[in-house]
Enzyme design. Sequence first.
Site, PDB file in Angstrom:
ATOM      1  N   ASP A  67      17.192 -46.753 -27.409  1.00 45.28           N
ATOM      2  CA  ASP A  67      16.192 -46.913 -28.452  1.00 45.28           C
ATOM      3  C   ASP A  67      15.483 -48.265 -28.378  1.00 45.28           C
ATOM      4  OD1 ASP A  67      18.534 -48.264 -29.154  1.00 45.28           O
ATOM      5  OD2 ASP A  67      19.032 -46.871 -30.739  1.00 45.28           O
ATOM      6  N   ASN A 136      27.093 -45.416 -40.567  1.00 44.92           N
ATOM      7  CA  ASN A 136      26.823 -44.145 -41.254  1.00 44.92           C
ATOM      8  C   ASN A 136      26.966 -42.952 -40.302  1.00 44.92           C
ATOM      9  OD1 ASN A 136      24.613 -44.364 -39.623  1.00 44.92           O
ATOM     10  ND2 ASN A 136      23.083 -44.453 -41.255  1.00 44.92           N
ATOM     11  N   HIS A 138      25.550 -42.746 -37.235  1.00 47.03           N
ATOM     12  CA  HIS A 138      24.433 -42.501 -36.320  1.00 47.03           C
ATOM     13  C   HIS A 138      24.795 -42.836 -34.876  1.00 47.03           C
ATOM     14  CE1 HIS A 138      22.558 -46.773 -37.012  1.00 47.03           C
ATOM     15  NE2 HIS A 138      23.292 -46.781 -35.934  1.00 47.03           N
ATOM     16  N   GLU A 143      19.720 -40.613 -37.519  1.00 48.34           N
ATOM     17  CA  GLU A 143      20.310 -40.916 -38.816  1.00 48.34           C
ATOM     18  C   GLU A 143      20.859 -39.661 -39.494  1.00 48.34           C
ATOM     19  OE1 GLU A 143      20.836 -43.869 -39.318  1.00 48.34           O
ATOM     20  OE2 GLU A 143      19.109 -45.196 -39.354  1.00 48.34           O
TER      21      GLU A 143
HETATM   22  C1  F6R Z   1      21.976 -49.310 -30.361  1.00 48.34           C
HETATM   23  C2  F6R Z   1      22.132 -48.069 -31.093  1.00 48.34           C
HETATM   24  C3  F6R Z   1      22.929 -47.975 -32.343  1.00 48.34           C
HETATM   25  C4  F6R Z   1      24.191 -48.827 -32.349  1.00 48.34           C
HETATM   26  C5  F6R Z   1      24.936 -48.680 -33.679  1.00 48.34           C
HETATM   27  C6  F6R Z   1      26.156 -49.556 -33.736  1.00 48.34           C
HETATM   28  O1  F6R Z   1      21.204 -49.110 -29.203  1.00 48.34           O
HETATM   29  O2  F6R Z   1      21.575 -47.115 -30.681  1.00 48.34           O
HETATM   30  O3  F6R Z   1      23.269 -46.621 -32.547  1.00 48.34           O
HETATM   31  O4  F6R Z   1      25.020 -48.419 -31.293  1.00 48.34           O
HETATM   32  O5  F6R Z   1      24.082 -49.015 -34.722  1.00 48.34           O
HETATM   33  O6  F6R Z   1      25.757 -50.892 -33.757  1.00 48.34           O
HETATM   34  P1  F6R Z   1      26.812 -52.093 -33.657  1.00 48.34           P
HETATM   35  O7  F6R Z   1      27.422 -51.969 -32.302  1.00 48.34           O
HETATM   36  O8  F6R Z   1      25.990 -53.329 -33.802  1.00 48.34           O
HETATM   37  O9  F6R Z   1      27.799 -51.880 -34.747  1.00 48.34           O
END
Ligand code: F6R
Length: 241
Positions: A67, A136, A138, A143
Amino acid sequence: MVICRAENYDSMSRKAAIVIASQIITKPDSVLGLATGSTPVGTYRYLTEFSRKSDLDWSRITTFNLDEYQGVSPENPHSYHYFMKANLFDQINIQKSNTYLPDGMDPDAHRACERYDTMIRESGGMDLQLLGLGRNGHIGFNEPGGCFAKDTHCVNLSRSTIDANTRFFDSRDDVPKRAYTMGINTIMRAKKIILLVSGKEKADILQKVVCGPVTPEVPASILQMHGDVTVIADKEALCEV
Ligand code: F6R
């Protein structure tokens, strides 16, 4: 689903780096799907270390990131382009022209996302996809409540994701509200998936992902339907599984 229990964050990171390194060694022209966020930083550090010791040749590897924020340029330190350069690409012998992220600067979301999917398809698709887990549930920026049947698309980030990402910005107002993300469809087409999870605050959601019903309310629960998923998580994250 294979669940691999690590003692702590460092051990989780090392195990994940070993899996990625063996993918690179056994298929030197692999296509890797990569993630940003706090979770994979340790994995990228180990991969950098393995590469420095010259055991790892990235010269034929192609990468696609999950992303990118919309409207944030690659030079902006908050962009995922910047993160990937700083944490991995600048430290290894990958050809920068083989590293791809969605073009957050293309204001035409449809065009940007369609182009990205075409590039992924033309590369042959991901051999291995690395994922982190949002608090959450994702994956990428898919989401809760979204649709499973989506390729790369533009999303409005949920309130909880904006809150979680505020730690990387000066204030909540500075956090971008939209992003281009691989969809669940794109992710599920990867041949192999590694889900990295660390910390007590993700124990509850990880339990739902692994043991709960498959539901769009917990996007990562769809991974139960994939034939080759390895969850590498530390003891704290796995304390409810
Ligand atoms: C990042 C992404 C997100 C993160 C997720 C966890 O490219 O796609 O899905 O993997 O938000 O983030 P952290 O590792 O910061 O807890």
